[in-house]
Structure formats: structure tokens, C-alpha cells
Design an enzyme around this catalytic site. Structure first.
Site, PDB file in Angstrom:
ATOM      1  N   SER A 187       0.833  -1.187   0.000  1.00  0.00           N
ATOM      2  CA  SER A 187       0.000   0.000   0.000  1.00  0.00           C
ATOM      3  C   SER A 187       0.879   1.253   0.000  1.00  0.00           C
ATOM      4  O   SER A 187       1.706   1.418  -0.887  1.00  0.00           O
ATOM      5  CB  SER A 187      -0.970  -0.037   1.191  1.00  0.00           C
ATOM      6  OG  SER A 187      -2.003   0.905   1.029  1.00  0.00           O
ATOM      7  N   GLU A 311      -9.319  -4.898  -4.803  1.00  0.00           N
ATOM      8  CA  GLU A 311      -8.634  -3.965  -3.913  1.00  0.00           C
ATOM      9  C   GLU A 311      -9.593  -3.061  -3.134  1.00  0.00           C
ATOM     10  O   GLU A 311      -9.461  -2.863  -1.928  1.00  0.00           O
ATOM     11  CB  GLU A 311      -7.677  -3.080  -4.725  1.00  0.00           C
ATOM     12  CG  GLU A 311      -6.448  -3.773  -5.254  1.00  0.00           C
ATOM     13  CD  GLU A 311      -5.357  -3.903  -4.211  1.00  0.00           C
ATOM     14  OE1 GLU A 311      -5.558  -3.486  -3.052  1.00  0.00           O
ATOM     15  OE2 GLU A 311      -4.291  -4.438  -4.562  1.00  0.00           O
ATOM     16  N   HIS A 404      -7.967  -5.366  -0.534  1.00  0.00           N
ATOM     17  CA  HIS A 404      -6.696  -4.721  -0.215  1.00  0.00           C
ATOM     18  C   HIS A 404      -6.079  -5.303   1.057  1.00  0.00           C
ATOM     19  O   HIS A 404      -6.757  -5.494   2.060  1.00  0.00           O
ATOM     20  CB  HIS A 404      -6.932  -3.227  -0.031  1.00  0.00           C
ATOM     21  CG  HIS A 404      -5.694  -2.412   0.119  1.00  0.00           C
ATOM     22  ND1 HIS A 404      -4.765  -2.298  -0.886  1.00  0.00           N
ATOM     23  CD2 HIS A 404      -5.223  -1.667   1.162  1.00  0.00           C
ATOM     24  CE1 HIS A 404      -3.787  -1.502  -0.479  1.00  0.00           C
ATOM     25  NE2 HIS A 404      -4.029  -1.118   0.756  1.00  0.00           N
TER      26      HIS A 404
END
Length: 493
Positions: A187, A311, A404
Site C-alpha cells: 500500500s 482492492e 486490499h
């Protein structure tokens, strides 16, 4: 204690032995790689550590970087090292992890990031680093510097470079090879990786790079950064006559609280952007990382990069900062051409259904920028692309799938109570399988500069991509129509 006492360039430290079922590991925690950024060093580039006398205990984790609902101690420029219990006759590969958290949160001492499974499986040296977050690390106040008070930009990025320089100078003392360092992150930590690959000062500090779900477009010019800094000062009610003095003397809590409000506003006012991000156009980061990758000018190291299938689906429920609803998505498209918007929306046939909207927001934040980096870098260095599709039944029932950060469970090989809950409705054996597959590839890449032989290099002709699932396989140009639909989209800068 001899194998736990290590001499680094600022003094001697003493680690501790971790007694685990699979065997013991040695760890050293909260090692300072720069001076505490407090007092006159707040908002300044990291400075050298003042050497200490005697033996410094490195047995416990230090305070995380200041953040919401966390410790507010600014003495956070620390790193942790984990090594096998045995002393090897040859230097081992080093993996340096940069945690995520939107550059506003996160902590490498969290159980997810301890790195034990990687060290046990791969016989490597694992390093995790802390760096300044939020307003203290990722707002640019350089425009309000005075003759008495200097503010520097890109502080979090400078911290990461400083930590990697420390690794180069000191990791051999722990048994690590400074010539074989892999930097990896997830990330915003993956954004750190792609940014480091475009940062001149990071030249030669790592031999390989892994970016897991990188929002690589999140870097902004000086004008936008200055506007965010001014908005922050207004939120904090800083005196307009002397904001520099206020920034120097404000409590950490005041800085964190104003930063939280700035981030909250930005998600609605300018969807698709993040105020806490690297700043383009100073002497430290002269060009936007996407431009550097497109020109084939990123550091020419082997690069492994990818994203997850769904995601965006976790964000509306737990961290509502992405453009994952029609109102934000319309605002996101307001600065680009109508034909790009039409093509992109058509690529998600059930839009504006909430899952499709979340997928769209996740794709443009993580997947599409990853592709831009991949296709630019593959012309200059070995590049490998992946997509993580695995989701245990519970995540599918919740409607978030391979969302995610879920690949972190496989990369770090957790086997605790959280994993038992995650797989309560099935999928534990499949998770074990995908964990073994991913870890073996990550470790092979860290040791040799390439994943396993069944994972081909990426090319712009075939766009070879490893799909990680219960049974992993290679697919050429997955979701090709969706990829093409985003061509021409201009990220805000």
C-alpha cells in the site's frame, strides 16, 4: 550473549532470543537509525545518531510514529532486525519492509509484520523500519520557512533513505549482505518502494524491489502540496502571522488531530488524491515517479509488482478514503476527458452497484498505477507482475473477496488466532498453499533477483502475470479490456 551483542556505527546493542516452536530466532528492536526528530529537528531531514556508551538494550519494540489513537512520541526513527539463531559462514539476503497505512498510520511492531515466517522459511535477515507519518512526515511546509526556522520536504521519504543507508553500513554485523538488499512494501509502503525507485538519493541502496498494491500515482507537485499545507494550518487554527513558530511548538496531538481532519476532507473534496504523499519538484524527488518509470529511468533493479483482485471493496466499510461511490467517482473524473470516463465506467458493467464502484476505485488507486510502473520498467530490468485472487469463504460471504492487504497474510505467513477466524468457514489448507507459493517466490526473488522458474518475466507483448490462488497459474494480460479502458486517464498531480 556474544551472538546477541552487536556493534553498529553508533554503539553496541544487545538483542534477545525468541524461543519459537520451529526454533529460535535472534532479534534486535528499536535501533535508532537517525537522531530523534524533536525540538529543532522537527520538520527537518533526519540527522545522525549521537553515539552512546556501554550496551544499549534492543530487546523491546519502540514507540510507533505519532498517529491517531496511538503513541505520540516523536522519537520514532527506529528499525528492527530479525535473524536466524545460527551464525552463517556467508552473508544472507536482506529483506527490508516498509509498512503501509496511507502515510498516516501503521506500525512495524504489529504482529503481522514481525517477519518470523519469512526468516524461518528463507534463512534471510529481515528488517522493518519506522518513519515519520502524517503532517510530521508528509506535508510540505517549506514555503513558510523563515530565517530562524527551516522546514524541509519529503521527510518520510528522507527517513526511508536514511534507514536504507543504515542498512548498508551496518547489516553485515548481523549477518546480512549489504549487496543483496530487497526493499518491499504494501500500500503506501509500496508507494514508498516505487518512489524510492525514482529517488536519486536511493541509488545503490537496494538490489531488488517488491511493491504490493502500490498507489504509485500518489505524489504531487509543489503547488498542490503547498495548498494542502495551508489548509492544514487553517484547520489547526495556526496564527497566520507566524505559522512557523506554531508548527515548531505545537503539541503532537494538535498536529495529529489536524492531519486527521485534512485527510477526512480530502477524501470528499478531491477524491483520488491523498494529502499525505511524496512531493515532486524539490531536490530530493525532482520528477514524478510515474514519469520516471514511463521513461525507463527508474533504478534498473529487478522489480516484482502487483495488486489484488478486489482492492477497493474493504474501503467503504472500514477506511472510507477512496473514490468508491458515484459522487466521489464523478468528482474524480471531473478533470479528465468525457470519453475516458465513458470507457472506464463501461468496463464495470454493473456500475453504480456498490461492488462495481468499489472495484473501480480500487483499480484506479492500486491496479492501474502498478501496470504503468510495470510496463515502463520491463524495458530496462527484469520485471514480474502478479495478481492476488485468493479469498477464504468468509471474505467471499462478506462480499469483499481478495481485497486490499489480504495478500499480507500469505506473504507473512501468519498462523495465529486471526488466521483461524479468517478461515473459520473453510480455506485454511488453501491459504497454507498460497502462503507457501508466495513466500517461496518472494524469497527466491530476494536471493536471486528472480522468482521461481514457473513465473515468466513481464513483457508489453504478452503482459505475463502470475495469478495467486488456491492453485496459482500464469495468465497473459488479465482483464485486458478493463486495462485498455483506463488508457488516457490523467492522475491529478
Amino acid at each position: 550473549m556474544d551472538h546477541l551483542d552487536i556493534v553498529v556505527d553508533s554503539g553496541k546493542i544487545r538483542g534477545r532470543l525468541l524461543e519459537l516452536r520451529a526454533g529460535n530466532l535472534r532479534t534486535w528492536r528499536a535501533i535508532p537509525y537517525a537522531a530523534p526528530p524533536v525540538g529543532p529537528l522537527r520538520f527537518r531531514a533526519p540527522q545522525p545518531v549521537v553515539p552512546w556508551q556501554g550496551i544499549r538494550s534492543a530487546a523491546e519494540f519502540g514507540s510507533p510514529a505519532p498517529q491517531s489513537k496511538g503513541n505520540l512520541d516523536e522519537n520514532c526513527l527506529l528499525l528492527n532486525v530479525l535473524a536466524p539463531s545460527h551464525i552463517s559462514n556467508e552473508l544472507l539476503p536482506v529483506m527490508v519492509f516498509i509498512h503501509g497505512g496511507a502515510y498516516n498510520g501503521g506500525n512495524p511492531s504489529a504482529p503481522m509484520y514481525h517477519g518470523r515466517s519469512l526468516v524461518e522459511r528463507g534463512n534471510i535477515i529481515y528488517v522493518s523500519i519506522q518513519y515519520r507519518l502524517g503532517a510530521l512526515g508528509y506535508l510540505d511546509f517549506s514555503e513558510i520557512s523563515t530565517d530562524k526556522t527551516l522546514f524541509e520536504s519529503n521527510l518520510g521519504l528522507r527517513d526511508q533513505v536514511c534507514a536504507l543507508e543504515w542498512v548498508q553500513r551496518n547489516i553485515a554485523a548481523f549477518g546480512g549482505d549489504p549487496h543483496n538488499v530487497t526493499v518491499f512494501g504494501e500500500s503506501s509502503g509500496a508507494n514508498a518502494v516505487t518512489t524510492l525507485m525514482a529517488t536519486p538519493a536511493a541509488t545503490g541502496l537496494f538490489a531488488q524491489a517488491i511493491a504490493q498494491s502500490p498507489p504509485a500515482a500518489s505524489a504531487y507537485g509543489k503547488d498542490r502540496a503547498n495548498r494542502w499545507a495551508q489548509e492544514f494550518l487553517e484547520i489547526a487554527h495556526a496564527p497566520a502571522t507566524d505559522p512557523a513558530s506554531w508548527l515548531s511548538s505545537a503539541s503532537v496531538g494538535e498536529l495529529v488531530d489536524a492531519g486527521e481532519e485534512l485527510a477526512r476532507r480530502g477524501a470528499d473534496e478531491e477524491p483520488g488524491t491523498r494529502a499525505f504523499a511524496p512531493v515532486v519538484g524539490d531536490d530530493f524527488l525532482p520528477q514524478h515517479p510515474l514519469d520516471v518509470f514511463a521513461a525507463g529511468n527508474a533504478h534498473p533493479v529487478p522489480f516484482l509488482v502487483g495488486s489484488n483482485l478486489h482492492e477497493g471493496r474493504i474501503f467503504p466499510r472500514f477506511l472510507n478514503i477512496l473514490p468508491t461511490d458515484p459522487e466521489r467517482i464523478d468528482k474524480m473524473f471531473s478533470h479528465t476527458s468525457a470519453d475516458v470516463k465513458e470507457r472506464a465506467l463501461a468496463a464495470y458493467p454493473t456500475y453504480p452497484h456498490r461492488k462495481a464502484a468499489a472495484d473501480l476505485g480500487g483499480d484506479i488507486t492500486f491496479w492501474e498505477p502498478a501496470i504503468l510502473c510495470t510496463q515502463g520498467h520491463c524495458t530496462v530490468a527484469p520485471t514480474y507482475s502478479y495478481r492476488y485472487d485468493f479469498a477464504p469463504r468468509l471474505l467471499r460471504l462478506l462480499g469483499i473477496g481478495a481485497t486490499h492487504a489480504t495478500e499480507l497474510f500469505a506473504v507473512f505467513g501468519r498462523s495465529d488466532v486471526l488466521i483461524k477466524c479468517l478461515t473459520a468457514f473453510g480455506g485454511r489448507r488453501s491459504l497454507e498453499a498460497v502462503t507457501a507459493t508466495m513466500q517461496n517466490h518472494w524469497l527466491h526473488f530476494a536471493r536471486h533477483g528472480a522468482p521461481g522458474s514457473d513465473w515468466p518475466r513481464y513483457s508489453t507483448v504478452n503482459r505475463e502475470t502470475m495469478i495467486f490462488d488456491s492453485i496459482s497459474y500464469v495468465e497473459n494480460d488479465p482483464l485486458a479490456d478493463r486495462r485498455r479502458a483506463w488508457i488516457g486517464y490523467q492522475h491529478r498531480r
